[in-house]
Design an enzyme around this catalytic site. Structure first.
Site, short mmCIF file in Angstrom:
data_model
loop_
_atom_site.label_atom_id
_atom_site.label_comp_id
_atom_site.label_asym_id
_atom_site.label_seq_id
_atom_site.Cartn_x
_atom_site.Cartn_y
_atom_site.Cartn_z
N GLU A 131 0.79 -1.24 0.00
CA GLU A 131 0.00 0.00 0.00
C GLU A 131 0.83 1.29 0.00
O GLU A 131 0.52 2.22 0.74
CB GLU A 131 -0.97 -0.01 1.20
CG GLU A 131 -1.96 -1.15 1.11
CD GLU A 131 -3.00 -1.15 2.23
OE1 GLU A 131 -4.17 -1.43 1.91
OE2 GLU A 131 -2.66 -0.88 3.39
C1 ACM Z 1 -2.57 -5.73 3.95
O1 ACM Z 1 -3.69 -6.15 4.26
N1 ACM Z 1 -2.37 -4.45 3.73
C2 ACM Z 1 -1.45 -6.62 3.81
#
Ligand code: ACM
EC number: 3.2.1.52
Length: 636
Positions: free
Chosen positions: A432
């Site tokens: 992310e």
């Molecule tokens: C995640 O759920 N960001 C690995």
């Protein structure tokens, strides 16, 4: 309480919701120079806000109303919009709220009314009634022959060790027998429970025989002896006179997957050492062998790093007067905590006694806000004007690949982590990283030019390859979330944990990466367990009723003998902790789905059977009760 907040969904379209917010002053005093603080985990469109202004940092929102006074017995109303999928659950609403008045001098707690949802789900999942099975074994052993008869344990039943590899497993068995059945084996007595070495059995395999001479547990590995002990614990039956007996049988058992893990997020909320150990002990009962410890994130840094004490003195705490704002709960308090290196050693040893490897996760380069706020001189780039917003709504949570301080930080952290954890794997996150990052940083642009990088994404590779090399020099193998391999960033030695989808795992496996499957749609235990609005949890990946968790089959569409399956090392479930504030909530989210996941990890496909599992679960609930686990009642 004298103040009450109501939140209502006014209208809902695909990816767009409008909300109405009302604050009632139920007191007999006017509020002056006041603001409202609240917690919501979705991003409010600032320009959509009426009757004032909102500032949002992560989940922490401050409303500056357009009226200075909220008179006694009056209310304030405003509206705002969020680009979001429909809200279905009460835990999607405000998680906390607080009124700050008199220019910050006074703080008043606020009663939260459950959010008025526009379109809660109508469907409900319901479990078929199940007949309790005689043996309450979970996960189901891969080969079992039950015979007539029972062996009775007596006050003289001794635990005899004929295998040094079984020492810790035997100690664990003794502790659990005392805890669960009030049974303590004497130091001298009859060899009724015997641990015996069997070098023909591979890692994790065991055999358990119970007949008129007692119980014999055989294995060739420490982990196998722990699994044999876990099976024995589940086999014990107690009659009304508190006599303990074990059915005659022979079990020959081995794990389906080499890696059987659970991840716990200790950053969003801090879970005490006791809670962590309690979970590890439960994992041992269900034959998991890996505890993935998510120790750092935007909302908290939880591992002591002796050479960088600010990471915990600053980064482990949230509050309105501290470097990190409140997030997810506890608006009125300073909230947080961390694990000292001595405590971490204690957890590692505790897990090791139970056949469980502890993998630390230090999440970089995104999810680093707590670190950056703790060490701004080292990690913040004042010239960076990049505009970005992370999934959790931060615009300042990514390490810069162009700052020397970043590498100093990585060196110090990874060196201490490598020294502390015996695990050869170290997880570096890599998930992310938001779009837009590094684009307006002169230093990052210069680095791109110097290295001939075409896209900012290559800067992430730059950083990750550094981490990989550093870890290798420390004798460790880097592992990371699926984004770690985007854009050919790291070597094929990196183990990839897929979480967004199964396709990512398949793609990685095809490229030659070893993969761990942790798809959110099946294995995220922070997802709600049913459709009713009272169910706590989130649903961005899916609602995961027990049956869906049970039926999870990794890469189901890939044939059983396809060589690509060799790249699947195993399965992991995960508990993200945004809404996990207490032991009771943790238990509720984890159980009984953990037992379903355990079977996906352990039991061979032909032996898995939903109805049969339900029967075993029905009898097994008594063991959860004995452990005082506050599980979700499967048959509500
Ligand atoms: C995640 O759920 N960001 C690995």
């Amino acid at each position: 309480m004298s103040y009450r907040v109501e939140l209502a969904v006014l209208s809902e379209q695909k990816q767009f919701c409008r909300f109405g917010l009302t604050i009632h002053n139920l007191s007999d005093k006017d509020l002056t120079d006041w603001r409202l603080q609240f917690i919501i985990d979705r991003f409010i469109l600032p320009d959509s806000f009426t009757h004032g202004e909102v500032v949002q940092i992560g989940s922490f929102c401050t409303v500056q109303p357009d009226v200075d006074c909220l008179a006694a017995n009056q209310h304030y109303y405003c509206e705002f919009s969020i680009n979001t999928a429909p809200l279905r659950f009460y835990t999607d609403g405000f998680k906390d709220a607080l009124i700050v008045a008199d220019g910050g001098e006074n703080k008043y707690p606020v009663t939260l009314t459950p959010i008025a949802l526009a379109s809660p789900f109508r469907e409900r999942s319901e479990l078929a009634q199940a007949k309790p099975s005689e043996l309450a074994l979970i996960p189901k052993p891969n080969h079992i022959e039950v015979q007539d008869g029972y062996f009775s344990l007596t006050h003289s039943s001794q635990i005899t060790l004929q295998a040094s590899l079984a020492e810790k497993a035997a100690t664990w068995l003794q502790q659990e027998l005392t805890q669960l059945y009030d049974f303590t084996a004497p130091a001298i007595g009859q060899s009724d429970i015997v641990y015996r070495n069997n070098p023909t059995l591979d890692e994790g395999e065991y055999q358990l025989t119970v007949n008129s001479s007692g119980a014999r547990l055989e294995s060739g590995s420490r982990s196998g002896f722990v699994h044999a002990s876990a099976t024995l614990i589940q086999l014990i039956q107690v009659d009304e006179q508190h006599n303990l007996s074990i059915p005659y049988l022979k079990i020959i058992d081995r794990p389906r997957f080499k890696y059987r893990g659970m991840m716990l997020d200790c950053a969003r909320h801090f879970h005490s050492l006791e809670m962590v150990k309690r979970l590890i002990n439960q994992l041992a009962h269900y034959k998991f062998n890996t505890f993935h410890w998510h120790l750092t994130d935007d909302e908290g840094w939880r591992i002591e790093i002796k050479s960088l004490p600010e990471l915990t003195s600053i980064g482990a705490y949230r509050g309105t007067q501290t470097a990190l704002e409140p997030q997810y709960s506890h608006l009125a308090d300073v909230y947080g905590g961390y694990y000292s290196q001595e405590e971490i050693k204690e957890v590692i040893a505790y897990a090791e006694e139970r056949g469980i490897n502890v993998i630390p996760e230090i999440d970089i380069p995104g999810h680093c806000r707590a670190a950056i706020k703790s060490l701004p001189d080292l990690l913040a780039d004042p010239e960076d004007r990049s505009q970005y917003r992370s999934i959790q709504h931060y615009n300042d949570n990514v390490l810069s690949p162009a700052l020397p301080g970043t590498y100093l930080f990585l060196d110090k952290v990874l060196e201490e982590v490598a020294e502390l954890f015996p695990s050869t794997w170290v997880h570096i996150g890599a998930d992310e990283v938001p779009d837009g990052v590094w684009l307006e940083s002169p230093a990052c642009q210069a680095l791109m030019k110097q290295e001939g990088y075409q896209s900012a994404k290559e800067l992430q590779g730059h950083l990750l390859r550094y981490a990989e090399k550093k870890l290798r020099s420390l004798g460790k193998r880097m592992v990371g979330w699926e984004e770690a391999q985007h854009g050919d960033k790291v070597s094929k030695d990196t183990v990839i944990y897929s979480w967004l989808s199964e396709e990512a795992a398949l793609n990685c496996a095809k490229q030659g990466f070893d993969v761990i499957l942790q798809p959110g749609q099946s294995t995220y235990l922070d997802m709600t367990q049913d459709y009713s609005p009272e169910e706590p949890g989130v649903d961005w990946a899916a609602v995961i009723p027990l049956e869906n968790a049970y039926r999870y089959e990794p890469l189901a569409q890939v044939p059983e003998h396809d060589p690509i399956r060799k790249r699947i090392l195993g399965i992991q479930c995960a508990l993200w902790s945004e809404i996990v504030t207490t032991q009771s909530r943790m238990d509720y989210m984890i159980f009984p789905r953990l037992t379903a996941m355990a079977e996906a990890c352990w039991t061979e496909k032909p032996a898995r059977d939903w109805e049969d599992y339900l029967s075993r679960l029905k009898s097994h609930l008594a063991l959860l009760d004995k452990q005082e686990i506050e599980y979700r009642q499967p048959w509500k």
